[in-house]
Design a protein around this motif. Sequence first.
Motif, PDB file in Angstrom:
ATOM      1  N   ALA A   9       0.831  -1.208   0.000  1.00 56.56           N
ATOM      2  CA  ALA A   9       0.000   0.000   0.000  1.00 56.56           C
ATOM      3  C   ALA A   9       0.867   1.260   0.000  1.00 56.56           C
ATOM      4  O   ALA A   9       0.600   2.218  -0.732  1.00 56.56           O
ATOM      5  N   ALA A  10       1.921   1.261   0.818  1.00 54.76           N
ATOM      6  CA  ALA A  10       2.806   2.423   0.874  1.00 54.76           C
ATOM      7  C   ALA A  10       3.525   2.637  -0.449  1.00 54.76           C
ATOM      8  O   ALA A  10       3.687   3.779  -0.918  1.00 54.76           O
ATOM      9  N   THR A  11       3.937   1.545  -1.087  1.00 47.86           N
ATOM     10  CA  THR A  11       4.636   1.650  -2.365  1.00 47.86           C
ATOM     11  C   THR A  11       3.719   2.205  -3.447  1.00 47.86           C
ATOM     12  O   THR A  11       4.108   3.087  -4.225  1.00 47.86           O
ATOM     13  N   VAL A  12       2.503   1.690  -3.502  1.00 47.90           N
ATOM     14  CA  VAL A  12       1.526   2.185  -4.480  1.00 47.90           C
ATOM     15  C   VAL A  12       1.247   3.665  -4.253  1.00 47.90           C
ATOM     16  O   VAL A  12       1.159   4.457  -5.211  1.00 47.90           O
ATOM     17  N   PHE A  13       1.123   4.062  -2.997  1.00 48.29           N
ATOM     18  CA  PHE A  13       0.859   5.469  -2.686  1.00 48.29           C
ATOM     19  C   PHE A  13       2.001   6.366  -3.150  1.00 48.29           C
ATOM     20  O   PHE A  13       1.776   7.425  -3.744  1.00 48.29           O
ATOM     21  N   VAL A  14       3.254   5.946  -2.891  1.00 46.55           N
ATOM     22  CA  VAL A  14       4.411   6.748  -3.299  1.00 46.55           C
ATOM     23  C   VAL A  14       4.457   6.880  -4.816  1.00 46.55           C
ATOM     24  O   VAL A  14       4.670   7.978  -5.360  1.00 46.55           O
ATOM     25  N   LEU A  15       4.257   5.767  -5.531  1.00 47.43           N
ATOM     26  CA  LEU A  15       4.298   5.815  -6.986  1.00 47.43           C
ATOM     27  C   LEU A  15       3.147   6.653  -7.541  1.00 47.43           C
ATOM     28  O   LEU A  15       3.338   7.454  -8.470  1.00 47.43           O
ATOM     29  N   TRP A  16       1.978   6.503  -6.979  1.00 45.63           N
ATOM     30  CA  TRP A  16       0.812   7.274  -7.442  1.00 45.63           C
ATOM     31  C   TRP A  16       1.003   8.756  -7.183  1.00 45.63           C
ATOM     32  O   TRP A  16       0.660   9.603  -8.021  1.00 45.63           O
ATOM     33  N   SER A  17       1.602   9.086  -6.047  1.00 46.61           N
ATOM     34  CA  SER A  17       1.804  10.493  -5.688  1.00 46.61           C
ATOM     35  C   SER A  17       2.855  11.158  -6.564  1.00 46.61           C
ATOM     36  O   SER A  17       2.885  12.398  -6.655  1.00 46.61           O
ATOM     37  N   ASN A  18       3.719  10.355  -7.180  1.00 40.57           N
ATOM     38  CA  ASN A  18       4.806  10.916  -7.982  1.00 40.57           C
ATOM     39  C   ASN A  18       4.660  10.604  -9.474  1.00 40.57           C
ATOM     40  O   ASN A  18       5.659  10.590 -10.202  1.00 40.57           O
ATOM     41  N   GLY A  19       3.438  10.335  -9.884  1.00 39.83           N
ATOM     42  CA  GLY A  19       3.194  10.121 -11.305  1.00 39.83           C
ATOM     43  C   GLY A  19       3.768   8.839 -11.852  1.00 39.83           C
ATOM     44  O   GLY A  19       4.146   8.777 -13.031  1.00 39.83           O
ATOM     45  N   GLY A  20       3.876   7.813 -11.014  1.00 42.64           N
ATOM     46  CA  GLY A  20       4.330   6.516 -11.471  1.00 42.64           C
ATOM     47  C   GLY A  20       5.825   6.302 -11.398  1.00 42.64           C
ATOM     48  O   GLY A  20       6.321   5.253 -11.835  1.00 42.64           O
ATOM     49  N   VAL A  21       6.561   7.268 -10.846  1.00 44.33           N
ATOM     50  CA  VAL A  21       7.997   7.122 -10.699  1.00 44.33           C
ATOM     51  C   VAL A  21       8.381   7.323  -9.241  1.00 44.33           C
ATOM     52  O   VAL A  21       7.556   7.706  -8.410  1.00 44.33           O
ATOM     53  N   MET A  22       9.646   7.080  -8.920  1.00 48.31           N
ATOM     54  CA  MET A  22      10.130   7.303  -7.572  1.00 48.31           C
ATOM     55  C   MET A  22      10.272   8.807  -7.317  1.00 48.31           C
ATOM     56  O   MET A  22      10.313   9.604  -8.255  1.00 48.31           O
ATOM     57  N   PRO A  23      10.336   9.214  -6.034  1.00 42.33           N
ATOM     58  CA  PRO A  23      10.430  10.658  -5.734  1.00 42.33           C
ATOM     59  C   PRO A  23      11.596  11.363  -6.406  1.00 42.33           C
ATOM     60  O   PRO A  23      11.529  12.564  -6.668  1.00 42.33           O
ATOM     61  N   ASN A  24      12.691  10.634  -6.696  1.00 41.36           N
ATOM     62  CA  ASN A  24      13.847  11.267  -7.349  1.00 41.36           C
ATOM     63  C   ASN A  24      13.724  11.303  -8.866  1.00 41.36           C
ATOM     64  O   ASN A  24      14.671  11.694  -9.570  1.00 41.36           O
ATOM     65  N   GLY A  25      12.580  10.871  -9.393  1.00 44.51           N
ATOM     66  CA  GLY A  25      12.362  10.893 -10.836  1.00 44.51           C
ATOM     67  C   GLY A  25      12.770   9.630 -11.549  1.00 44.51           C
ATOM     68  O   GLY A  25      12.518   9.475 -12.752  1.00 44.51           O
ATOM     69  N   ALA A  26      13.412   8.701 -10.847  1.00 42.03           N
ATOM     70  CA  ALA A  26      13.825   7.441 -11.458  1.00 42.03           C
ATOM     71  C   ALA A  26      12.647   6.477 -11.527  1.00 42.03           C
ATOM     72  O   ALA A  26      11.701   6.576 -10.727  1.00 42.03           O
ATOM     73  N   PRO A  27      12.668   5.532 -12.453  1.00 38.75           N
ATOM     74  CA  PRO A  27      11.587   4.538 -12.511  1.00 38.75           C
ATOM     75  C   PRO A  27      11.660   3.594 -11.326  1.00 38.75           C
ATOM     76  O   PRO A  27      12.708   3.460 -10.685  1.00 38.75           O
ATOM     77  N   PHE A  28      10.561   2.952 -11.000  1.00 35.98           N
ATOM     78  CA  PHE A  28      10.559   1.929  -9.960  1.00 35.98           C
ATOM     79  C   PHE A  28      11.511   0.810 -10.378  1.00 35.98           C
ATOM     80  O   PHE A  28      11.535   0.394 -11.524  1.00 35.98           O
ATOM     81  N   GLY A  29      12.306   0.324  -9.404  1.00 33.49           N
ATOM     82  CA  GLY A  29      13.345  -0.641  -9.736  1.00 33.49           C
ATOM     83  C   GLY A  29      14.571   0.064 -10.288  1.00 33.49           C
ATOM     84  O   GLY A  29      15.123  -0.322 -11.325  1.00 33.49           O
ATOM     85  N   THR A  30      15.012   1.095  -9.571  1.00 35.67           N
ATOM     86  CA  THR A  30      16.008   2.022 -10.109  1.00 35.67           C
ATOM     87  C   THR A  30      17.294   1.343 -10.591  1.00 35.67           C
ATOM     88  O   THR A  30      17.777   1.624 -11.692  1.00 35.67           O
ATOM     89  N   ASP A  31      17.877   0.464  -9.768  1.00 34.99           N
ATOM     90  CA  ASP A  31      19.148  -0.151 -10.151  1.00 34.99           C
ATOM     91  C   ASP A  31      19.017  -1.050 -11.375  1.00 34.99           C
ATOM     92  O   ASP A  31      20.020  -1.333 -12.051  1.00 34.99           O
ATOM     93  N   PHE A  32      17.801  -1.486 -11.646  1.00 38.10           N
ATOM     94  CA  PHE A  32      17.577  -2.356 -12.793  1.00 38.10           C
ATOM     95  C   PHE A  32      17.851  -1.625 -14.101  1.00 38.10           C
ATOM     96  O   PHE A  32      18.049  -2.263 -15.144  1.00 38.10           O
ATOM     97  N   VAL A  33      17.875  -0.299 -14.042  1.00 38.67           N
ATOM     98  CA  VAL A  33      18.199   0.476 -15.234  1.00 38.67           C
ATOM     99  C   VAL A  33      19.533   0.038 -15.817  1.00 38.67           C
ATOM    100  O   VAL A  33      19.671  -0.135 -17.042  1.00 38.67           O
ATOM    101  N   SER A  34      20.542  -0.162 -14.946  1.00 33.72           N
ATOM    102  CA  SER A  34      21.864  -0.544 -15.454  1.00 33.72           C
ATOM    103  C   SER A  34      21.827  -1.934 -16.088  1.00 33.72           C
ATOM    104  O   SER A  34      22.473  -2.164 -17.121  1.00 33.72           O
ATOM    105  N   TYR A  35      21.089  -2.869 -15.489  1.00 32.19           N
ATOM    106  CA  TYR A  35      21.005  -4.217 -16.063  1.00 32.19           C
ATOM    107  C   TYR A  35      20.360  -4.177 -17.444  1.00 32.19           C
ATOM    108  O   TYR A  35      20.846  -4.802 -18.393  1.00 32.19           O
ATOM    109  N   TRP A  36      19.230  -3.464 -17.517  1.00 28.99           N
ATOM    110  CA  TRP A  36      18.433  -3.460 -18.734  1.00 28.99           C
ATOM    111  C   TRP A  36      19.152  -2.755 -19.877  1.00 28.99           C
ATOM    112  O   TRP A  36      19.211  -3.261 -21.002  1.00 28.99           O
ATOM    113  N   VAL A  37      19.717  -1.590 -19.583  1.00 31.24           N
ATOM    114  CA  VAL A  37      20.433  -0.853 -20.627  1.00 31.24           C
ATOM    115  C   VAL A  37      21.679  -1.624 -21.049  1.00 31.24           C
ATOM    116  O   VAL A  37      22.020  -1.683 -22.241  1.00 31.24           O
TER     117      VAL A  37
END
Length: 441
Positions: free
Chosen positions: A66-94
């Motif tokens: 519930a807390a995670t959904v609230f944080v993402l919903w409050s920030n337009g679907g991203v983390m408060p710092n502007g990064a996507p959810f699963g931030t470190d996964f960016v390096s793996y995926w790219v």
Amino acid sequence: MERLTQCSTPARYLEPTPGGVCRHRPNEGIMANLFAGLPLGLSQGRWITRDRMVAYPAMMLVLTVAATVFVLWSNGGVMPNGAPFGTDFVSYWVAAREALAGNPLVPYDRALFEPAQRALFPDAGYFAFFYPPHFLAYMLPIGALPFYAALGAWMAVSFGACLWVLSRISGNAVQTLVLALAFPAAFLTIAHGQNAFLSAALFGGGLALLPKRPVLAGILFGLLTYKPQLGLLIPLALLAAGQWRAIAAAGATLGLLVAGSALLLGPQVWIAFLAQSDQAMEALTLGLVGWQKMISAYAGLRLSGVPDGAAMAAHAALAIAVAASIVWAWLPQNGIAHETKAALLLTGALIATPFGLNYDLYLLAPALAFVAARGLAAGFLPYEKTVMAIAFAAPFLLLVAMSARFPMAPVLVLAVFALALRRAWCEHADHAPESAIQPAE
């Protein structure tokens, strides 16, 4: 003779009266009655019932989601710092996308890798890729998927493997599922899109299979070399136990991984990986990742203001003491149960490495599972269940400690290690008299 009537309060807190009416003994008020049994309850862990082991973690899980959904919903679907959810996964995926596009050297060159990330995630910052090339080979399939589909597949596969291992250790699939998801380190792993589930599956799975399937266990240990800092103590334990088949299988697996990744991605990729090793060391010593996010004694000392040299020396001394304890426990003649040795090795691995982050605490999941399995088989020691319950919930407090820059994680890991070491010593003490008996002359 005076008579003590039946009542709901235990007799030791009551005294009889001439009329046969029970009353509280002097200085034993209501609060005293409530707390008089607290030490015994904590010692024996009676408050940890089977129903509570499911209900309370399930509530923790619901609140976390519930807390995670609230944080993402409050920030337009991203983390408060502007990064996507699963931030470190960016390096793996790219990194996987670049490798599939024929550019496997890009992840090991910041001058090329940072622009590649920012082109896709302008607000996410930079996430380094310090993993050896065979981990890049592991990640290749996810590069063909969209980001969140890749993140979901990565989490599902790695958690599924980890759940299988935990169920094999504990023997209770449903209860294990709830506990595995509710363990707060699971949230840290998912929120970062990290690899702690895979590490726990390979490390815990290798230890679970070792007594009966040493070759397969060695293969899992070999696969774990994608994160070599977690496996520093595995060779010592296997050598002490004389597990030569597992050692040979691990060595052969590592050789095949190195050769296979060089053939798949080109030999230059290993040269590039080794060339950036200084950057990984700088990330540790300069606190570029953030010492408050780390779990090692070294990071805790640096966070407290201790200079680099003194902090590393103190960490090394602690790691040597832990390594010596594990070698002692894994010697067959000392009579330590395999579950206890496994828990010691898992927690010792977290203590030995100076470069461990908060999500790596998920390695405590198989460690606690091994301690619980041994306790169910041979009986729990005093305070064992209570310490395990505290360790289970502690990563929640770790998030608060991180924001306050308080080094709590090393204390948590040391507490679980001490728990397993105490059990190892008790098992050795029970075993020693039998081995010391000499035939009468």
